[in-house]
Design a protein around this motif. Structure first.
Motif, PDB file in Angstrom:
ATOM      1  N   LEU A  91      98.160  92.796 127.185  1.00  0.00           N
ATOM      2  CA  LEU A  91      97.540  93.970 127.791  1.00  0.00           C
ATOM      3  C   LEU A  91      97.322  95.067 126.756  1.00  0.00           C
ATOM      4  O   LEU A  91      96.249  95.678 126.692  1.00  0.00           O
ATOM      5  CB  LEU A  91      98.406  94.487 128.941  1.00  0.00           C
ATOM      6  N   ALA A  92      98.343  95.318 125.948  1.00  0.00           N
ATOM      7  CA  ALA A  92      98.242  96.358 124.919  1.00  0.00           C
ATOM      8  C   ALA A  92      97.143  96.037 123.922  1.00  0.00           C
ATOM      9  O   ALA A  92      96.348  96.910 123.541  1.00  0.00           O
ATOM     10  CB  ALA A  92      99.592  96.513 124.213  1.00  0.00           C
ATOM     11  N   ARG A  93      97.074  94.791 123.482  1.00  0.00           N
ATOM     12  CA  ARG A  93      96.051  94.391 122.501  1.00  0.00           C
ATOM     13  C   ARG A  93      94.646  94.528 123.082  1.00  0.00           C
ATOM     14  O   ARG A  93      93.748  95.075 122.435  1.00  0.00           O
ATOM     15  CB  ARG A  93      96.305  92.952 122.065  1.00  0.00           C
ATOM     16  N   ASP A  94      94.451  94.049 124.312  1.00  0.00           N
ATOM     17  CA  ASP A  94      93.111  94.082 124.901  1.00  0.00           C
ATOM     18  C   ASP A  94      92.656  95.512 125.172  1.00  0.00           C
ATOM     19  O   ASP A  94      91.488  95.855 124.940  1.00  0.00           O
ATOM     20  CB  ASP A  94      93.085  93.264 126.186  1.00  0.00           C
ATOM     21  N   LEU A  95      93.546  96.358 125.649  1.00  0.00           N
ATOM     22  CA  LEU A  95      93.187  97.755 125.911  1.00  0.00           C
ATOM     23  C   LEU A  95      92.946  98.513 124.609  1.00  0.00           C
ATOM     24  O   LEU A  95      92.046  99.351 124.524  1.00  0.00           O
ATOM     25  CB  LEU A  95      94.281  98.430 126.737  1.00  0.00           C
ATOM     26  N   SER A  96      93.741  98.207 123.598  1.00  0.00           N
ATOM     27  CA  SER A  96      93.565  98.833 122.288  1.00  0.00           C
ATOM     28  C   SER A  96      92.182  98.528 121.728  1.00  0.00           C
ATOM     29  O   SER A  96      91.469  99.423 121.252  1.00  0.00           O
ATOM     30  CB  SER A  96      94.653  98.324 121.338  1.00  0.00           C
ATOM     31  N   GLN A  97      91.793  97.266 121.811  1.00  0.00           N
ATOM     32  CA  GLN A  97      90.485  96.864 121.295  1.00  0.00           C
ATOM     33  C   GLN A  97      89.350  97.441 122.135  1.00  0.00           C
ATOM     34  O   GLN A  97      88.338  97.891 121.602  1.00  0.00           O
ATOM     35  CB  GLN A  97      90.379  95.340 121.273  1.00  0.00           C
ATOM     36  N   GLU A  98      89.509  97.431 123.448  1.00  0.00           N
ATOM     37  CA  GLU A  98      88.433  97.889 124.327  1.00  0.00           C
ATOM     38  C   GLU A  98      88.158  99.375 124.182  1.00  0.00           C
ATOM     39  O   GLU A  98      87.000  99.805 124.184  1.00  0.00           O
ATOM     40  CB  GLU A  98      88.781  97.570 125.780  1.00  0.00           C
ATOM     41  N   PHE A  99      89.220 100.172 124.036  1.00  0.00           N
ATOM     42  CA  PHE A  99      89.045 101.631 124.025  1.00  0.00           C
ATOM     43  C   PHE A  99      89.254 102.255 122.648  1.00  0.00           C
ATOM     44  O   PHE A  99      89.180 103.486 122.513  1.00  0.00           O
ATOM     45  CB  PHE A  99      89.985 102.273 125.045  1.00  0.00           C
ATOM     46  N   GLY A 100      89.497 101.435 121.631  1.00  0.00           N
ATOM     47  CA  GLY A 100      89.657 101.973 120.290  1.00  0.00           C
ATOM     48  C   GLY A 100      90.862 102.870 120.135  1.00  0.00           C
ATOM     49  O   GLY A 100      90.811 103.896 119.461  1.00  0.00           O
TER      50      GLY A 100
ATOM     51  N   ARG B 127     102.374 113.653 125.988  1.00  0.00           N
ATOM     52  CA  ARG B 127     102.387 113.065 127.322  1.00  0.00           C
ATOM     53  C   ARG B 127     102.748 111.592 127.213  1.00  0.00           C
ATOM     54  O   ARG B 127     102.275 110.895 126.322  1.00  0.00           O
ATOM     55  CB  ARG B 127     101.006 113.204 127.956  1.00  0.00           C
ATOM     56  N   VAL B 128     103.574 111.138 128.139  1.00  0.00           N
ATOM     57  CA  VAL B 128     103.966 109.738 128.173  1.00  0.00           C
ATOM     58  C   VAL B 128     103.511 109.129 129.500  1.00  0.00           C
ATOM     59  O   VAL B 128     103.867 109.623 130.576  1.00  0.00           O
ATOM     60  CB  VAL B 128     105.498 109.564 128.027  1.00  0.00           C
ATOM     61  N   ARG B 129     102.708 108.102 129.408  1.00  0.00           N
ATOM     62  CA  ARG B 129     102.307 107.349 130.594  1.00  0.00           C
ATOM     63  C   ARG B 129     102.985 105.986 130.528  1.00  0.00           C
ATOM     64  O   ARG B 129     102.976 105.343 129.486  1.00  0.00           O
ATOM     65  CB  ARG B 129     100.786 107.147 130.622  1.00  0.00           C
ATOM     66  N   VAL B 130     103.562 105.567 131.647  1.00  0.00           N
ATOM     67  CA  VAL B 130     104.293 104.301 131.682  1.00  0.00           C
ATOM     68  C   VAL B 130     103.629 103.360 132.683  1.00  0.00           C
ATOM     69  O   VAL B 130     103.417 103.732 133.836  1.00  0.00           O
ATOM     70  CB  VAL B 130     105.774 104.514 132.051  1.00  0.00           C
ATOM     71  N   ILE B 131     103.312 102.162 132.224  1.00  0.00           N
ATOM     72  CA  ILE B 131     102.690 101.144 133.066  1.00  0.00           C
ATOM     73  C   ILE B 131     103.663  99.975 133.208  1.00  0.00           C
ATOM     74  O   ILE B 131     104.007  99.322 132.214  1.00  0.00           O
ATOM     75  CB  ILE B 131     101.368 100.631 132.459  1.00  0.00           C
TER      76      ILE B 131
ATOM     77  N   GLN C 199      92.271  96.178 135.081  1.00  0.00           N
ATOM     78  CA  GLN C 199      91.390  97.154 135.722  1.00  0.00           C
ATOM     79  C   GLN C 199      92.183  98.340 136.266  1.00  0.00           C
ATOM     80  O   GLN C 199      91.721  99.490 136.177  1.00  0.00           O
ATOM     81  CB  GLN C 199      90.575  96.486 136.830  1.00  0.00           C
ATOM     82  N   LYS C 200      93.352  98.083 136.820  1.00  0.00           N
ATOM     83  CA  LYS C 200      94.191  99.175 137.319  1.00  0.00           C
ATOM     84  C   LYS C 200      94.570 100.121 136.185  1.00  0.00           C
ATOM     85  O   LYS C 200      94.552 101.351 136.338  1.00  0.00           O
ATOM     86  CB  LYS C 200      95.454  98.608 137.982  1.00  0.00           C
ATOM     87  N   ILE C 201      94.918  99.552 135.025  1.00  0.00           N
ATOM     88  CA  ILE C 201      95.295 100.395 133.878  1.00  0.00           C
ATOM     89  C   ILE C 201      94.078 101.135 133.342  1.00  0.00           C
ATOM     90  O   ILE C 201      94.163 102.319 132.990  1.00  0.00           O
ATOM     91  CB  ILE C 201      95.948  99.544 132.775  1.00  0.00           C
ATOM     92  N   ARG C 202      92.950 100.449 133.270  1.00  0.00           N
ATOM     93  CA  ARG C 202      91.720 101.112 132.808  1.00  0.00           C
ATOM     94  C   ARG C 202      91.457 102.370 133.627  1.00  0.00           C
ATOM     95  O   ARG C 202      91.201 103.449 133.087  1.00  0.00           O
ATOM     96  CB  ARG C 202      90.527 100.170 132.956  1.00  0.00           C
ATOM     97  N   LEU C 203      91.494 102.208 134.947  1.00  0.00           N
ATOM     98  CA  LEU C 203      91.142 103.328 135.827  1.00  0.00           C
ATOM     99  C   LEU C 203      92.189 104.429 135.784  1.00  0.00           C
ATOM    100  O   LEU C 203      91.856 105.614 135.769  1.00  0.00           O
ATOM    101  CB  LEU C 203      90.974 102.822 137.267  1.00  0.00           C
ATOM    102  N   LYS C 204      93.449 104.055 135.756  1.00  0.00           N
ATOM    103  CA  LYS C 204      94.514 105.063 135.816  1.00  0.00           C
ATOM    104  C   LYS C 204      94.663 105.835 134.510  1.00  0.00           C
ATOM    105  O   LYS C 204      94.929 107.039 134.520  1.00  0.00           O
ATOM    106  CB  LYS C 204      95.852 104.398 136.156  1.00  0.00           C
ATOM    107  N   VAL C 205      94.466 105.144 133.398  1.00  0.00           N
ATOM    108  CA  VAL C 205      94.816 105.742 132.103  1.00  0.00           C
ATOM    109  C   VAL C 205      93.607 106.062 131.227  1.00  0.00           C
ATOM    110  O   VAL C 205      93.550 107.118 130.597  1.00  0.00           O
ATOM    111  CB  VAL C 205      95.784 104.816 131.335  1.00  0.00           C
ATOM    112  N   PHE C 206      92.621 105.176 131.174  1.00  0.00           N
ATOM    113  CA  PHE C 206      91.573 105.317 130.169  1.00  0.00           C
ATOM    114  C   PHE C 206      90.223 105.787 130.697  1.00  0.00           C
ATOM    115  O   PHE C 206      89.467 106.417 129.963  1.00  0.00           O
ATOM    116  CB  PHE C 206      91.389 103.989 129.433  1.00  0.00           C
TER     117      PHE C 206
END
Length: 247
Positions: A54-63, A136-140, A230-237
């Motif tokens: 999850l961390a790798r895919d989100l890192s790549q998707e959102f830079g 700020r710290v967001r926890v998933i 998708q839940k993380i995308r919407l909530k965080v990014f």
């Protein structure tokens, strides 16, 4: 859209590139795993694989820059008897992560996205109560996302059950031993103790897994993984609530 060919992992970048990136994006993704047994059919620390992916895919998707994975967490009671497992106490994990956030905050990072796939209460609390000076710290907690629409088995507690096994069949099918998967469900009283953290250990008859891993499939794993992403995308990014409190 950031290039998929570029790595945003701190371990792949010289400090000068990290400093340059901080001038326009001060976020950092931190995957937090655990070295815990996941039954006879999944590898030790299967949840770490989910958090890292999850961390790798989100890192790549959102830079967004990504920190090295913390591979140790707080395990279920009694898991020290399973070969290969190793755990930290909740206060040790909390202190170690806080010390890391303090150092990164001093360098200019001001938003941390901690991703874990270990729903064990003391582990989740140790991560959920992190604080960063001026940041700020967001926890998933990936496995607490509502997955009822993707799970076929009866409701109840899971540890290396249908959801996690499906995720591993999607992410790393080469390390899953489905021929060793065995279902194990708990009576209501035992289930309440397990979910409340009052069970001294998983019953030996379970082999270390709770739930119905035999119902898992790679197709379910793909759907579950995309649902969590998708839940993380919407909530965080993409569209985080502007008045959301720090977690």
């Amino acid at each position: 859209m950031p290039s998929s060919h570029r790595s945003y992992a701190l371990s792949d970048l010289p400090w000068t590139e990290v400093a340059a990136h901080l001038k326009h994006d001060r976020r950092l993704i931190l995957p937090v795993g655990a070295c815990d047994q996941s039954g006879p059919h999944l590898p030790v620390g299967a949840g770490t694989c989910v958090a890292e992916s999850l961390a790798r895919d989100l890192s790549q998707e959102f830079g967004v820059l990504r920190a090295p994975t913390v591979h140790y967490g707080v395990n279920l009671p009694g898991e020290e008897t399973y070969a290969g497992t190793a755990a930290l106490r909740a206060k040790t994990l909390h202190r170690a992560l806080n010390e890391l956030l303090v150092q990164w905050s001093a360098q200019g990072f001001d938003e941390f996205v901690c991703i874990t796939a270990n729903a064990h209460g003391p582990h989740a609390e140790a991560v959920a109560t992190l604080r960063a000076p001026g940041g700020r710290v967001r926890v998933i907690e990936a496995l607490t996302v509502d997955l009822s629409g993707h799970i076929a088995g009866a409701p109840g507690p899971e540890h290396a059950g249908e959801a996690l096994t499906s995720l591993l069949l999607h992410l790393r099918p080469d390390i899953v031993r489905m021929d060793r998967a065995r279902d194990f469900t708990m009576d209501p009283d035992t289930a309440r103790k397990f979910e409340g953290g009052r069970l001294k250990r998983i019953p030996l008859a379970s082999g270390g897994a709770v739930g119905q891993p035999t119902l898992a499939s790679a197709e379910k794993g793909r759907a579950i993984y995309e649902h969590i992403l998708q839940k993380i995308r919407l909530k965080v990014f993409i569209a985080p609530p502007p008045d959301e409190e720090e977690e």
